[in-house]
Design a protein around this motif. Structure first.
Motif, mmCIF file in Angstrom:
data_model
loop_
_atom_site.group_PDB
_atom_site.id
_atom_site.type_symbol
_atom_site.label_atom_id
_atom_site.label_comp_id
_atom_site.label_asym_id
_atom_site.label_seq_id
_atom_site.Cartn_x
_atom_site.Cartn_y
_atom_site.Cartn_z
ATOM 1 N N PRO A 64 -26.255 56.849 33.592
ATOM 2 C CA PRO A 64 -26.658 57.362 32.277
ATOM 3 C C PRO A 64 -26.230 58.814 32.071
ATOM 4 O O PRO A 64 -26.110 59.583 33.036
ATOM 5 C CB PRO A 64 -28.188 57.257 32.312
ATOM 6 C CG PRO A 64 -28.496 56.274 33.387
ATOM 7 C CD PRO A 64 -27.394 56.432 34.398
ATOM 8 N N ASP A 65 -26.010 59.182 30.835
ATOM 9 C CA ASP A 65 -25.652 60.560 30.502
ATOM 10 C C ASP A 65 -26.724 61.521 31.039
ATOM 11 O O ASP A 65 -27.917 61.278 30.898
ATOM 12 C CB ASP A 65 -25.529 60.717 28.986
ATOM 13 C CG ASP A 65 -24.995 62.073 28.564
ATOM 14 O OD1 ASP A 65 -24.411 62.782 29.403
ATOM 15 O OD2 ASP A 65 -25.177 62.426 27.388
ATOM 16 N N GLY A 66 -26.273 62.584 31.692
ATOM 17 C CA GLY A 66 -27.184 63.583 32.229
ATOM 18 C C GLY A 66 -27.766 63.224 33.582
ATOM 19 O O GLY A 66 -28.693 63.887 34.047
ATOM 20 N N GLU A 67 -27.218 62.199 34.215
ATOM 21 C CA GLU A 67 -27.748 61.765 35.506
ATOM 22 C C GLU A 67 -26.618 61.544 36.504
ATOM 23 O O GLU A 67 -25.442 61.618 36.176
ATOM 24 C CB GLU A 67 -28.557 60.477 35.346
ATOM 25 C CG GLU A 67 -29.806 60.681 34.509
ATOM 26 C CD GLU A 67 -30.686 59.445 34.468
ATOM 27 O OE1 GLU A 67 -30.601 58.608 35.397
ATOM 28 O OE2 GLU A 67 -31.453 59.331 33.503
ATOM 29 N N GLY A 68 -27.037 61.257 37.741
ATOM 30 C CA GLY A 68 -26.088 60.962 38.803
ATOM 31 C C GLY A 68 -26.578 59.796 39.636
ATOM 32 O O GLY A 68 -27.758 59.434 39.593
ATOM 33 N N GLU A 91 -26.273 69.210 33.441
ATOM 34 C CA GLU A 91 -26.229 69.819 32.110
ATOM 35 C C GLU A 91 -25.103 70.845 32.056
ATOM 36 O O GLU A 91 -24.911 71.612 33.000
ATOM 37 C CB GLU A 91 -27.566 70.503 31.819
ATOM 38 C CG GLU A 91 -27.690 71.037 30.421
ATOM 39 C CD GLU A 91 -29.083 71.593 30.177
ATOM 40 O OE1 GLU A 91 -29.731 71.104 29.242
ATOM 41 O OE2 GLU A 91 -29.501 72.521 30.897
ATOM 42 N N ASP A 92 -24.376 70.847 30.953
ATOM 43 C CA ASP A 92 -23.348 71.863 30.689
ATOM 44 C C ASP A 92 -22.359 72.033 31.832
ATOM 45 O O ASP A 92 -22.040 73.154 32.239
ATOM 46 C CB ASP A 92 -24.001 73.206 30.359
ATOM 47 C CG ASP A 92 -24.833 73.160 29.095
ATOM 48 O OD1 ASP A 92 -24.474 72.390 28.178
ATOM 49 O OD2 ASP A 92 -25.850 73.875 29.025
ATOM 50 N N GLY A 93 -21.868 70.917 32.385
ATOM 51 C CA GLY A 93 -20.837 70.986 33.418
ATOM 52 C C GLY A 93 -21.330 71.375 34.790
ATOM 53 O O GLY A 93 -20.539 71.743 35.651
ATOM 54 N N ALA A 94 -22.646 71.283 35.017
ATOM 55 C CA ALA A 94 -23.210 71.677 36.311
ATOM 56 C C ALA A 94 -24.300 70.705 36.732
ATOM 57 O O ALA A 94 -24.878 70.003 35.909
ATOM 58 C CB ALA A 94 -23.791 73.084 36.226
ATOM 59 N N ASP A 107 -21.715 63.630 32.586
ATOM 60 C CA ASP A 107 -22.079 64.779 31.746
ATOM 61 C C ASP A 107 -21.402 64.598 30.397
ATOM 62 O O ASP A 107 -20.227 64.908 30.238
ATOM 63 C CB ASP A 107 -21.651 66.086 32.415
ATOM 64 C CG ASP A 107 -22.145 67.319 31.669
ATOM 65 O OD1 ASP A 107 -23.117 67.208 30.900
ATOM 66 O OD2 ASP A 107 -21.558 68.405 31.857
ATOM 67 N N GLY A 108 -22.127 64.031 29.451
ATOM 68 C CA GLY A 108 -21.588 63.828 28.110
ATOM 69 C C GLY A 108 -20.424 62.862 28.057
ATOM 70 O O GLY A 108 -19.533 63.006 27.231
ATOM 71 N N GLY A 109 -20.429 61.857 28.929
ATOM 72 C CA GLY A 109 -19.346 60.872 28.946
ATOM 73 C C GLY A 109 -18.194 61.240 29.845
ATOM 74 O O GLY A 109 -17.251 60.464 29.985
ATOM 75 N N GLU A 110 -18.239 62.403 30.452
ATOM 76 C CA GLU A 110 -17.248 62.802 31.460
ATOM 77 C C GLU A 110 -17.864 62.531 32.831
ATOM 78 O O GLU A 110 -19.033 62.865 33.068
ATOM 79 C CB GLU A 110 -16.900 64.288 31.342
ATOM 80 C CG GLU A 110 -16.193 64.653 30.048
ATOM 81 C CD GLU A 110 -14.798 64.067 29.968
ATOM 82 O OE1 GLU A 110 -14.100 64.006 30.998
ATOM 83 O OE2 GLU A 110 -14.406 63.660 28.856
#
Length: 113
Positions: A14-18, A61-64, A37-40
């Motif tokens: 899911p977006d925002g998870e690992g 969040e925000d690439g981190a 992270d946002g589909g990346e």
């Protein structure tokens, strides 16, 4: 056939998870965390370089990603340290999205011998 090893589908992260992928699956010395992270999608060694905590359980969040134990932050794109208490980067692995499949190409320096 595309490069890398299929470790998940895009719907599995899911977006925002690992998620954590076992080292045995990739032949790496550490488990690997795959993040959305946002589909990346990104992949880093799963163990925080400061303490033995799973980065897959951290906040994205925000690439981190922020470690859930002591809040060290790491850049998803290259594994570099963004905030203390960590002082050493974590290894970064290449990710290829092939349709819905997420493929990880392990860093050759992090493969088991």
């Amino acid at each position: 056939m595309a490069e890398g090893i299929v470790v998940a589908t895009t719907g599995d992260v899911p977006d925002g998870e690992g998620i954590a992928v076992a080292a045995d699956v990739l032949g790496t010395v550490d488990d690997v965390a795959v993040f959305n992270d946002g589909g990346e999608f990104y992949a880093l060694d799963d163990t925080c370089s400061h303490e033995k905590a799973s980065l897959a359980e951290g906040w994205v969040e925000d690439g981190a990603v922020e470690c859930p134990l002591h809040s060290a932050r790491f850049c998803l794109a290259d594994g570099s340290v963004l905030s203390m208490p960590a002082t050493r980067a974590v290894a970064c692995h290449r990710v290829v999205v092939d349709g819905d499949d997420i493929r990880v190409i392990p860093d050759p320096g992090r493969l088991r011998e």
